[in-house]
Design an enzyme around this catalytic site. Structure first.
Site, PDB file in Angstrom:
ATOM      1  CG  ASN A  88      -1.907  -1.139   1.239  1.00 10.72           C
ATOM      2  OD1 ASN A  88      -2.423  -1.512   0.191  1.00 10.72           O
ATOM      3  ND2 ASN A  88      -2.176  -1.703   2.407  1.00 10.72           N
ATOM      4  CG  HIS A 101       4.313  -2.318   5.350  1.00 14.13           C
ATOM      5  ND1 HIS A 101       4.325  -0.954   5.565  1.00 14.13           N
ATOM      6  CD2 HIS A 101       3.002  -2.669   5.282  1.00 14.13           C
ATOM      7  CE1 HIS A 101       3.078  -0.506   5.639  1.00 14.13           C
ATOM      8  NE2 HIS A 101       2.250  -1.526   5.463  1.00 14.13           N
ATOM      9  CG  MET A 102       5.383  -7.709   0.030  1.00 19.28           C
ATOM     10  SD  MET A 102       6.718  -8.683  -0.715  1.00 19.28           S
ATOM     11  CE  MET A 102       7.219  -7.583  -2.023  1.00 19.28           C
ATOM     12  CG  HIS A 103       0.206  -6.158   3.742  1.00 26.58           C
ATOM     13  ND1 HIS A 103      -0.396  -6.138   4.981  1.00 26.58           N
ATOM     14  CD2 HIS A 103       0.415  -4.861   3.411  1.00 26.58           C
ATOM     15  CE1 HIS A 103      -0.561  -4.880   5.375  1.00 26.58           C
ATOM     16  NE2 HIS A 103      -0.079  -4.082   4.439  1.00 26.58           N
TER      17      HIS A 103
END
Ligand code: AMP
Length: 120
Positions: A88, A101-103
């Protein structure tokens, strides 16, 4: 100096959290509010606020984030069935924590991407 993000506090151990992965560039830990059976956050150790702030020298860390996503998906047993990676960006992207950040989401069918409104 900018205030430390919650993710920097997790990476440096100021907030107790079990790191699933940590190396010189990247760390990973479980999301505190999981949206799927597997919900892991993969973050660069460097507190890059968002994709808008990624610089050419960050490319090794960004590439490592994908390698770590691949490894953790395999470790969690969700690689074969598939999973979703989400990054996001900013207000309209729904980014809450100003530390890139990467989910990594999986363990269920994730369904269609949700969109609110059509921009009109
Ligand atoms: P985003 O909306 O992309 O910025 O996602 C931020 C994510 O960070 C959310 O899914 C939160 O549940 C998660 N989060 C916030 N604080 C913590 C924390 N202390 N430990 C783990 N995950 C967190």
């Amino acid at each position: 100096m900018a205030e430390e993000t919650v993710f920097t506090k997790i990476i440096t151990g100021k907030i107790p959290s079990k790191l699933l992965y940590h190396d010189d560039l990247v760390s990973a830990f479980r999301d505190i509010s999981p949206k799927a059976p597997v919900h892991i956050l993969i973050v660069p150790n460097k507190p890059i606020p968002s994709v808008n702030d990624v610089a050419p020298e960050d490319e090794p860390a960004i590439g490592r984030m994908f390698s770590v996503a691949r490894k953790l998906a395999a470790d969690e047993g969700i690689a074969a069935d598939g999973y979703r990676l989400i990054v996001n960006v900013g207000k309209n992207g729904g980014q809450e924590v100003p530390h890139l950040h990467m989910h990594l989401l999986g363990g269920q069918v994730m369904g269609a991407l949700g969109f609110r409104g059509n921009g009109e």
